[in-house]
Scaffold this motif. Structure first.
Motif, PDB file in Angstrom:
ATOM      1  N   LEU A   1       0.995  -1.213  -0.037  1.00  0.00           N
ATOM      2  CA  LEU A   1       0.006   0.000   0.129  1.00  0.00           C
ATOM      3  C   LEU A   1       0.941   1.442  -0.166  1.00  0.00           C
ATOM      4  CD1 LEU A   1      -2.733  -0.952   2.640  1.00  0.00           C
ATOM      5  CD2 LEU A   1      -2.866  -1.271   0.051  1.00  0.00           C
ATOM      6  N   ALA A   2       1.773   1.200   0.864  1.00  0.00           N
ATOM      7  CA  ALA A   2       2.891   2.363   0.975  1.00  0.00           C
ATOM      8  C   ALA A   2       3.582   2.650  -0.521  1.00  0.00           C
ATOM      9  CB  ALA A   2       3.938   2.190   1.909  1.00  0.00           C
ATOM     10  N   LEU A   3       3.952   1.595  -1.273  1.00  0.00           N
ATOM     11  CA  LEU A   3       4.741   1.574  -2.175  1.00  0.00           C
ATOM     12  C   LEU A   3       3.578   2.088  -3.441  1.00  0.00           C
ATOM     13  CD1 LEU A   3       7.490   0.506  -3.618  1.00  0.00           C
ATOM     14  CD2 LEU A   3       6.215  -1.372  -4.371  1.00  0.00           C
ATOM     15  N   ARG A   4       2.363   1.607  -3.409  1.00  0.00           N
ATOM     16  CA  ARG A   4       1.494   2.109  -4.625  1.00  0.00           C
ATOM     17  C   ARG A   4       0.947   3.432  -4.189  1.00  0.00           C
ATOM     18  NH1 ARG A   4      -3.642  -1.358  -6.091  1.00  0.00           N
ATOM     19  NH2 ARG A   4      -3.349   0.450  -7.611  1.00  0.00           N
ATOM     20  N   PHE A   5       0.599   3.832  -3.101  1.00  0.00           N
ATOM     21  CA  PHE A   5      -0.104   4.809  -2.843  1.00  0.00           C
ATOM     22  C   PHE A   5       0.460   5.937  -2.204  1.00  0.00           C
ATOM     23  CE2 PHE A   5      -3.561   1.374  -2.818  1.00  0.00           C
ATOM     24  CZ  PHE A   5      -3.856   1.505  -4.068  1.00  0.00           C
TER      25      PHE A   5
ATOM     26  N   PHE B   1       5.210   8.001  -8.827  1.00  0.00           N
ATOM     27  CA  PHE B   1       5.768   7.308 -10.156  1.00  0.00           C
ATOM     28  C   PHE B   1       5.050   6.163 -10.433  1.00  0.00           C
ATOM     29  CE2 PHE B   1       8.828   6.717  -6.738  1.00  0.00           C
ATOM     30  CZ  PHE B   1       9.005   5.405  -7.067  1.00  0.00           C
ATOM     31  N   PHE B   2       4.427   5.218  -9.541  1.00  0.00           N
ATOM     32  CA  PHE B   2       3.927   3.936  -9.870  1.00  0.00           C
ATOM     33  C   PHE B   2       2.383   4.249 -10.464  1.00  0.00           C
ATOM     34  CE2 PHE B   2       7.247   2.150  -6.758  1.00  0.00           C
ATOM     35  CZ  PHE B   2       7.840   1.271  -7.747  1.00  0.00           C
ATOM     36  N   GLU B   3       1.650   5.263 -10.020  1.00  0.00           N
ATOM     37  CA  GLU B   3       0.495   4.939 -10.414  1.00  0.00           C
ATOM     38  C   GLU B   3       0.085   5.248 -11.913  1.00  0.00           C
ATOM     39  OE1 GLU B   3      -3.731   4.620 -10.326  1.00  0.00           O
ATOM     40  OE2 GLU B   3      -2.278   4.050  -8.886  1.00  0.00           O
ATOM     41  N   PRO B   4       0.964   6.028 -12.659  1.00  0.00           N
ATOM     42  CA  PRO B   4       0.384   6.195 -14.214  1.00  0.00           C
ATOM     43  C   PRO B   4       0.896   4.898 -15.011  1.00  0.00           C
ATOM     44  CG  PRO B   4       1.804   8.079 -13.173  1.00  0.00           C
ATOM     45  CD  PRO B   4       1.759   7.231 -12.134  1.00  0.00           C
ATOM     46  N   VAL B   5       1.397   4.029 -14.171  1.00  0.00           N
ATOM     47  CA  VAL B   5       1.997   2.740 -14.954  1.00  0.00           C
ATOM     48  C   VAL B   5       1.334   1.521 -14.595  1.00  0.00           C
ATOM     49  CG1 VAL B   5       3.871   3.472 -16.253  1.00  0.00           C
ATOM     50  CG2 VAL B   5       4.226   2.430 -14.031  1.00  0.00           C
ATOM     51  N   TRP B   6       0.598   1.844 -13.396  1.00  0.00           N
ATOM     52  CA  TRP B   6       0.191   0.498 -12.670  1.00  0.00           C
ATOM     53  C   TRP B   6      -1.347   0.141 -13.045  1.00  0.00           C
ATOM     54  CZ3 TRP B   6       3.279  -1.160  -8.638  1.00  0.00           C
ATOM     55  CH2 TRP B   6       2.879  -2.236  -7.873  1.00  0.00           C
ATOM     56  N   ASN B   7      -1.219  -0.261 -14.408  1.00  0.00           N
ATOM     57  CA  ASN B   7      -2.358  -0.567 -15.147  1.00  0.00           C
ATOM     58  C   ASN B   7      -1.973  -1.461 -16.459  1.00  0.00           C
ATOM     59  OD1 ASN B   7      -1.563   1.477 -17.313  1.00  0.00           O
ATOM     60  ND2 ASN B   7      -2.234   2.850 -15.698  1.00  0.00           N
ATOM     61  N   SER B   8      -2.909  -2.038 -17.321  1.00  0.00           N
ATOM     62  CA  SER B   8      -2.901  -2.708 -18.412  1.00  0.00           C
ATOM     63  C   SER B   8      -2.095  -1.758 -19.252  1.00  0.00           C
ATOM     64  CB  SER B   8      -4.201  -2.879 -18.833  1.00  0.00           C
ATOM     65  OG  SER B   8      -4.982  -2.049 -19.363  1.00  0.00           O
ATOM     66  N   SER B   9      -1.741  -0.627 -19.309  1.00  0.00           N
ATOM     67  CA  SER B   9      -1.004   0.059 -20.465  1.00  0.00           C
ATOM     68  C   SER B   9       0.455   0.071 -20.194  1.00  0.00           C
ATOM     69  CB  SER B   9      -1.147   1.633 -20.231  1.00  0.00           C
ATOM     70  OG  SER B   9      -2.509   1.565 -20.897  1.00  0.00           O
ATOM     71  N   GLY B  10       0.871  -0.186 -18.575  1.00  0.00           N
ATOM     72  CA  GLY B  10       2.162  -0.336 -18.205  1.00  0.00           C
ATOM     73  C   GLY B  10       2.707  -1.762 -17.598  1.00  0.00           C
ATOM     74  N   ILE B  11       1.785  -2.675 -17.482  1.00  0.00           N
ATOM     75  CA  ILE B  11       2.011  -3.858 -16.833  1.00  0.00           C
ATOM     76  C   ILE B  11       1.857  -4.902 -17.675  1.00  0.00           C
ATOM     77  CG2 ILE B  11       1.546  -5.463 -14.875  1.00  0.00           C
ATOM     78  CD1 ILE B  11       1.439  -2.982 -13.089  1.00  0.00           C
ATOM     79  N   ASP B  12       2.762  -5.946 -17.902  1.00  0.00           N
ATOM     80  CA  ASP B  12       2.479  -7.026 -18.841  1.00  0.00           C
ATOM     81  C   ASP B  12       1.660  -8.167 -17.861  1.00  0.00           C
ATOM     82  OD1 ASP B  12       3.188  -8.368 -21.453  1.00  0.00           O
ATOM     83  OD2 ASP B  12       3.719  -9.845 -19.884  1.00  0.00           O
ATOM     84  N   ASN B  13       2.284  -8.557 -16.810  1.00  0.00           N
ATOM     85  CA  ASN B  13       1.945  -9.469 -16.155  1.00  0.00           C
ATOM     86  C   ASN B  13       2.171  -9.387 -14.558  1.00  0.00           C
ATOM     87  OD1 ASN B  13       4.127 -11.607 -15.436  1.00  0.00           O
ATOM     88  ND2 ASN B  13       4.276 -11.105 -17.677  1.00  0.00           N
ATOM     89  N   VAL B  14       1.440 -10.111 -13.676  1.00  0.00           N
ATOM     90  CA  VAL B  14       1.702 -10.243 -12.335  1.00  0.00           C
ATOM     91  C   VAL B  14       1.778 -11.682 -12.032  1.00  0.00           C
ATOM     92  CG1 VAL B  14       0.970  -9.754 -10.152  1.00  0.00           C
ATOM     93  CG2 VAL B  14       0.501  -8.330 -12.017  1.00  0.00           C
ATOM     94  N   GLN B  15       2.978 -11.941 -11.069  1.00  0.00           N
ATOM     95  CA  GLN B  15       3.406 -13.235 -10.703  1.00  0.00           C
ATOM     96  C   GLN B  15       3.326 -13.293  -9.017  1.00  0.00           C
ATOM     97  OE1 GLN B  15       6.807 -15.344 -12.435  1.00  0.00           O
ATOM     98  NE2 GLN B  15       6.304 -14.064 -14.435  1.00  0.00           N
TER      99      GLN B  15
END
Length: 487
Positions: free
Chosen positions: A186-190, A194-208
């Motif tokens: 939560l701290a990292l994301r919110f 700089f993470f929020e603009p790419v934390w979506n399908s436009s910036g992330i390929d997959n999550v493991q």
């Protein structure tokens, strides 16, 4: 957070393994650091026939065994033990509860109950507590998992508890939510722009997400044979991690806002239908192999009979909403794996054009790794130029930027998950506890997978102990051009 601490704590299952390893050491640590309310009394209860002095001796032995040496303080242990008392209680015997209520006494200052027992005893426990007035007023109750076997049994348990306790006084525990590194998601994301603009399908390929254990059955054979990896790990820990990664930004840090957003994620999970279950899930069961240089038995041999219970599961999941459309979430968990590891690996999309192409520069997409155990760190893999004059072309290499939690906060005391959860229960903060609609939405998704396995006659594929599971788990990702993060 507005604190509303209780003056009394009741621990059911107080002589069990969880109490010895986690609950008593956690409560002692809070006491030693003067974080428990003054005058808080802790009443242990179980079928064991201890008196107060006997339980204090039992607790002291547990602290001697499970506390780190640097946390042992004779004076603090002595004053902590003075908080403890004990009253035997058989949860299946309604006559056991009145002596317990008499022992606890006046609860006008607030009571928190920690119920660490088999779910089959929840109904008799709640009825017995209600009968003697130990559910009245502001009494709150914490429930240790497992909370059901499927959606139907989960609803039955929740209905039983809800008949006496309203939702705002029910604290369902998933200890992963108390881990420091999990909260750091939560701290990292919110807490970083700089993470929020790419934390979506436009910036992330997959999550493991991987939770690997090197242990086998140990002393959990009875439970595990009926549960399997899907119910044991995916239905709670792993889906909670999915929610923290995928949730929308809450308006504020409180129990309602955060749990509202997590629940939306669970409702957005794409149901894996019977016609998709074979391509989107893999099940496995460990055979004889080597772990840590030692030969270990296979599951059936450990269990003492043939079984089709899965000790490994890998799943390709999707969150069907605007933010995550088209992004696969690969989940993998198992026993007798190559390494003990819990981590989240977020693979970002490659740069749209490489200016280094043809000059010896091979770009790797950036990856963010959040390691939960055994180490705790956050690591970003980025591309950097190798030193040199570049006469044969620019050479790039992937290098890690690592935030080591222990090193970065060397002056702060590290807390185990149960310290935070016990303190939050005492204070009445539900933020890190699981709400009913979350639990039931999780079970709906899990039940659909199990129904698909049944419809397809799915049997677990064998894998050698000490590996990363069946080869089919590799194919699950590689047919999408993705490789599991195994470094």
């Amino acid at each position: 957070m507005q604190r509303n601490p209780v003056s009394k704590l009741l621990l059911f299952g107080a002589t069990g393994d969880l109490s010895q390893r986690m609950l008593l050491p956690s409560l002692y640590a809070l006491h030693a650091d003067k974080l428990l309310p003054d005058g808080l009394t802790i009443t242990g209860s179980a079928r064991s026939d201890y008196d107060d002095a006997g339980f204090r001796d039992f607790a002291k032995q547990a602290l001697d065994k499970f506390l780190p040496d640097d946390r042992k303080d004779e004076s603090a242990v002595g004053s902590f033990l003075e908080r403890l008392q004990f009253q035997p209680c058989d949860l299946s015997d309604s006559n056991s509860f009145q002596p317990l209520a008499d022992k606890i006494g006046d609860i006008s200052g607030g009571l928190a109950i920690y119920l660490s027992t088999a779910p089959s005893l929840f109904e008799s426990a709640v009825e017995g507590l209600e009968k003697v007035g130990l559910t009245a007023g502001t009494v709150r109750i914490a429930l240790e998992k497992p909370l059901g076997y499927d959606l139907a049994s989960s609803i039955e348990i929740n209905d039983t508890v809800a008949r006496v306790f309203p939702e705002d006084r029910i604290f369902r525990i998933d200890h992963y939510l108390g881990k420091e590194t999990v909260q750091n998601i939560l701290a990292l994301r919110f807490g970083n722009s700089f993470f929020e603009p790419v934390w979506n399908s436009s910036g992330i390929d997959n999550v493991q997400i991987t939770i690997g254990e090197t242990v086998g059955l140990e002393d959990r054979a009875g439970y595990y044979e009926g549960a399997g990896a899907l119910r044991d790990m995916v239905a709670n820990h792993m889906l909670q991690l999915v929610a923290l990664i995928a949730m929308e930004p809450p308006a504020r840090y409180d129990g309602t806002a955060i749990r509202d957003e997590k629940a939306k994620v669970f409702r957005s999970l794409r149901k894996i239908t019977p016609d998709k279950v074979a391509q989107d899930t893999v099940t496995g069961q460990y055979e004889e192999g080597a772990v840590g240089g030692k030969v270990v038995k296979g599951y059936d041999e450990e269990l003492g009979k043939d079984s089709d219970t899965e000790t490994f599961v890998a799943i390709k999941a999707h969150v069907d909403n605007w933010r995550w459309q088209g992004v696969p979430f690969y989940l993998r968990t198992g026993k007798r794996m190559a390494k003990r590891r819990s981590e989240i690996a977020i693979q970002f999309k490659p740069v749209p054009h490489s200016m280094f192409s043809g000059r010896g520069g091979i770009l790797q997409p950036n990856m963010l790794i959040i390691r939960l155990q055994p180490e705790e760190y956050i690591q970003m893999l980025v591309m950097a130029k190798e030193p040199g004059l570049d006469r044969e072309g620019v050479k790039l290499r992937e290098v890690p930027l690592t935030l080591n939690i222990d090193a970065a906060f060397a002056g702060s005391r590290r807390r185990i998950a149960y310290e935070r959860l016990m303190l939050d229960l005492i204070d009445g903060d539900q933020t890190l506890f699981v709400r009913r609609d979350e639990v039931e939405a999780q079970w709906q998704w899990i039940d659909a997978i199990r129904e698909g396995w049944t419809a397809n006659g799915t049997k677990p594929k064998h894998y050698p102990a000490g590996s990363w599971g069946p080869s089919a788990a590799i194919a699950l990702t590689e047919r999408d051009g993705v490789t599991w993060q195994d470094d």
